[in-house]
Design a protein around this motif. Sequence first.
Motif, PDB file in Angstrom:
ATOM      1  N   VAL A  85       0.827  -1.214   0.000  1.00 52.36           N
ATOM      2  CA  VAL A  85       0.000   0.000   0.000  1.00 52.36           C
ATOM      3  C   VAL A  85       0.861   1.264   0.000  1.00 52.36           C
ATOM      4  O   VAL A  85       0.343   2.373   0.100  1.00 52.36           O
ATOM      5  N   THR A  86       2.178   1.075  -0.110  1.00 48.14           N
ATOM      6  CA  THR A  86       3.103   2.218  -0.067  1.00 48.14           C
ATOM      7  C   THR A  86       2.704   3.383  -0.971  1.00 48.14           C
ATOM      8  O   THR A  86       2.813   4.535  -0.563  1.00 48.14           O
ATOM      9  N   PRO A  87       2.270   3.110  -2.213  1.00 42.10           N
ATOM     10  CA  PRO A  87       1.969   4.237  -3.097  1.00 42.10           C
ATOM     11  C   PRO A  87       0.816   5.125  -2.615  1.00 42.10           C
ATOM     12  O   PRO A  87       0.663   6.236  -3.095  1.00 42.10           O
ATOM     13  N   PHE A  88       0.020   4.632  -1.676  1.00 44.29           N
ATOM     14  CA  PHE A  88      -1.201   5.374  -1.304  1.00 44.29           C
ATOM     15  C   PHE A  88      -1.091   6.156  -0.003  1.00 44.29           C
ATOM     16  O   PHE A  88      -1.957   6.971   0.305  1.00 44.29           O
ATOM     17  N   ILE A  89      -0.049   5.897   0.777  1.00 47.09           N
ATOM     18  CA  ILE A  89      -0.083   6.389   2.151  1.00 47.09           C
ATOM     19  C   ILE A  89       0.437   7.804   2.351  1.00 47.09           C
ATOM     20  O   ILE A  89       0.354   8.341   3.442  1.00 47.09           O
ATOM     21  N   ARG A  90       0.980   8.433   1.295  1.00 44.22           N
ATOM     22  CA  ARG A  90       1.490   9.810   1.456  1.00 44.22           C
ATOM     23  C   ARG A  90       0.568  10.829   0.784  1.00 44.22           C
ATOM     24  O   ARG A  90       0.981  11.937   0.495  1.00 44.22           O
ATOM     25  N   SER A  91      -0.658  10.441   0.514  1.00 39.41           N
ATOM     26  CA  SER A  91      -1.582  11.358  -0.159  1.00 39.41           C
ATOM     27  C   SER A  91      -2.059  12.430   0.818  1.00 39.41           C
ATOM     28  O   SER A  91      -1.968  12.276   2.038  1.00 39.41           O
ATOM     29  N   GLN A  92      -2.609  13.487   0.253  1.00 38.08           N
ATOM     30  CA  GLN A  92      -3.123  14.571   1.080  1.00 38.08           C
ATOM     31  C   GLN A  92      -4.287  14.089   1.939  1.00 38.08           C
ATOM     32  O   GLN A  92      -4.467  14.528   3.063  1.00 38.08           O
ATOM     33  N   ALA A 153       7.814  22.827   5.999  1.00 36.76           N
ATOM     34  CA  ALA A 153       6.844  22.899   4.909  1.00 36.76           C
ATOM     35  C   ALA A 153       7.584  22.916   3.567  1.00 36.76           C
ATOM     36  O   ALA A 153       7.193  22.242   2.613  1.00 36.76           O
ATOM     37  N   LEU A 154       8.660  23.652   3.513  1.00 33.92           N
ATOM     38  CA  LEU A 154       9.459  23.751   2.296  1.00 33.92           C
ATOM     39  C   LEU A 154      10.033  22.386   1.896  1.00 33.92           C
ATOM     40  O   LEU A 154      10.001  21.984   0.748  1.00 33.92           O
ATOM     41  N   ARG A 155      10.522  21.666   2.875  1.00 32.43           N
ATOM     42  CA  ARG A 155      11.093  20.333   2.600  1.00 32.43           C
ATOM     43  C   ARG A 155      10.018  19.394   2.071  1.00 32.43           C
ATOM     44  O   ARG A 155      10.243  18.651   1.118  1.00 32.43           O
ATOM     45  N   ARG A 156       8.832  19.421   2.696  1.00 33.83           N
ATOM     46  CA  ARG A 156       7.744  18.560   2.232  1.00 33.83           C
ATOM     47  C   ARG A 156       7.318  18.948   0.822  1.00 33.83           C
ATOM     48  O   ARG A 156       7.047  18.107  -0.024  1.00 33.83           O
ATOM     49  N   PHE A 157       7.291  20.256   0.571  1.00 35.21           N
ATOM     50  CA  PHE A 157       6.869  20.788  -0.726  1.00 35.21           C
ATOM     51  C   PHE A 157       7.751  20.206  -1.827  1.00 35.21           C
ATOM     52  O   PHE A 157       7.271  19.780  -2.872  1.00 35.21           O
ATOM     53  N   LYS A 158       9.044  20.177  -1.567  1.00 35.78           N
ATOM     54  CA  LYS A 158       9.993  19.694  -2.577  1.00 35.78           C
ATOM     55  C   LYS A 158       9.805  18.214  -2.886  1.00 35.78           C
ATOM     56  O   LYS A 158      10.095  17.768  -3.985  1.00 35.78           O
ATOM     57  N   GLU A 159       9.324  17.433  -1.890  1.00 33.21           N
ATOM     58  CA  GLU A 159       9.197  15.998  -2.144  1.00 33.21           C
ATOM     59  C   GLU A 159       7.782  15.591  -2.561  1.00 33.21           C
ATOM     60  O   GLU A 159       7.539  14.435  -2.869  1.00 33.21           O
ATOM     61  N   LEU A 160       6.874  16.557  -2.612  1.00 31.40           N
ATOM     62  CA  LEU A 160       5.479  16.248  -2.945  1.00 31.40           C
ATOM     63  C   LEU A 160       5.290  15.984  -4.431  1.00 31.40           C
ATOM     64  O   LEU A 160       6.020  16.493  -5.262  1.00 31.40           O
ATOM     65  N   ALA A 163       1.378  16.720  -8.935  1.00 31.87           N
ATOM     66  CA  ALA A 163       0.027  16.492  -9.420  1.00 31.87           C
ATOM     67  C   ALA A 163      -1.022  16.784  -8.345  1.00 31.87           C
ATOM     68  O   ALA A 163      -2.184  17.019  -8.649  1.00 31.87           O
ATOM     69  N   GLU A 164      -0.589  16.807  -7.101  1.00 30.37           N
ATOM     70  CA  GLU A 164      -1.569  17.043  -6.034  1.00 30.37           C
ATOM     71  C   GLU A 164      -1.959  18.511  -5.937  1.00 30.37           C
ATOM     72  O   GLU A 164      -2.914  18.859  -5.245  1.00 30.37           O
ATOM     73  N   GLY A 165      -1.192  19.365  -6.599  1.00 32.03           N
ATOM     74  CA  GLY A 165      -1.534  20.778  -6.697  1.00 32.03           C
ATOM     75  C   GLY A 165      -1.642  21.492  -5.370  1.00 32.03           C
ATOM     76  O   GLY A 165      -2.415  22.434  -5.208  1.00 32.03           O
ATOM     77  N   ILE A 166      -0.861  21.073  -4.401  1.00 36.51           N
ATOM     78  CA  ILE A 166      -0.939  21.710  -3.090  1.00 36.51           C
ATOM     79  C   ILE A 166       0.083  22.850  -2.993  1.00 36.51           C
ATOM     80  O   ILE A 166       1.174  22.760  -3.525  1.00 36.51           O
ATOM     81  N   THR A 167      -0.310  23.923  -2.316  1.00 34.42           N
ATOM     82  CA  THR A 167       0.589  25.076  -2.212  1.00 34.42           C
ATOM     83  C   THR A 167       1.418  24.994  -0.936  1.00 34.42           C
ATOM     84  O   THR A 167       1.087  24.265   0.005  1.00 34.42           O
ATOM     85  N   LEU A 168       2.485  25.799  -0.939  1.00 35.49           N
ATOM     86  CA  LEU A 168       3.369  25.851   0.223  1.00 35.49           C
ATOM     87  C   LEU A 168       2.609  26.328   1.463  1.00 35.49           C
ATOM     88  O   LEU A 168       2.798  25.812   2.567  1.00 35.49           O
TER      89      LEU A 168
END
Length: 221
Positions: A85-92, A153-160, A163-168
Amino acid sequence: QNRINIAIDGPAGAGKSTVARMVASRLQYIYVDTGAMYRAVTWYMQSHGISAENEQKVLQTVQNMVIELKPHESGQMVLLNGEDVTPFIRSQKVNSEVSRYAQIEDLRHHLVHLQRMMALSKGVVMDGRDIGTTVLPAAEVKIFMTASVKERALRRFKELDKAEGITLEQLETDIARRDRLDEEREVSPLRRAEDAVFLDTTDMNIDEVVEYITSFCRTRM
Ligand code: C5P
């Protein structure tokens, strides 16, 4: 040299998982990402329409579940009943609710038990929120890693995934909210163990952090 257990705790996005994985690889230890376990459970409950309010159903479901962590090049693979299930667990969607499920006391007990079993033969680097305080209070090395909310937040932003279109800004809000929920919950809240080394990584790069922790661990072996 003795095999030891290493507990790495800290808030969301402090870089714990990257660092813990690299430290484990340097020492040839096993890496255990406990956040991935909470995430996998959250994803499963969401996909089966079991809300965090329905604590009994959550518990009953998790008790019938086989949760396994397997090493993987890019971190850790989580298997639920044999399914990756690894591909699904880091979603927003998981991000936004994982702290709610993580507040369920009996669910925590269940996962903490599994985590302790994984560390029984030592040689484990475990990262999470309550490792030094609750899961492995006797760990030979405890690190409490943090960084400013902005930097995290910046670190997470870089690894996101773009396609999820989330802002900083959204990430900053989400991280601050998750910190609050993790710090304020009644069962094993996020806090530094008294004997943990406090490490503010705001102005450190990953290699510096890994080097610092690895050297420190070698003095405790
Ligand atoms: O570390 P990560 O950000 O993947 O963890 C996701 C969430 O899982 C955390 O925000 C927290 O609510 C929960 N968690 C926890 N205890 C742990 C690890 C994670 O409550 N040991």
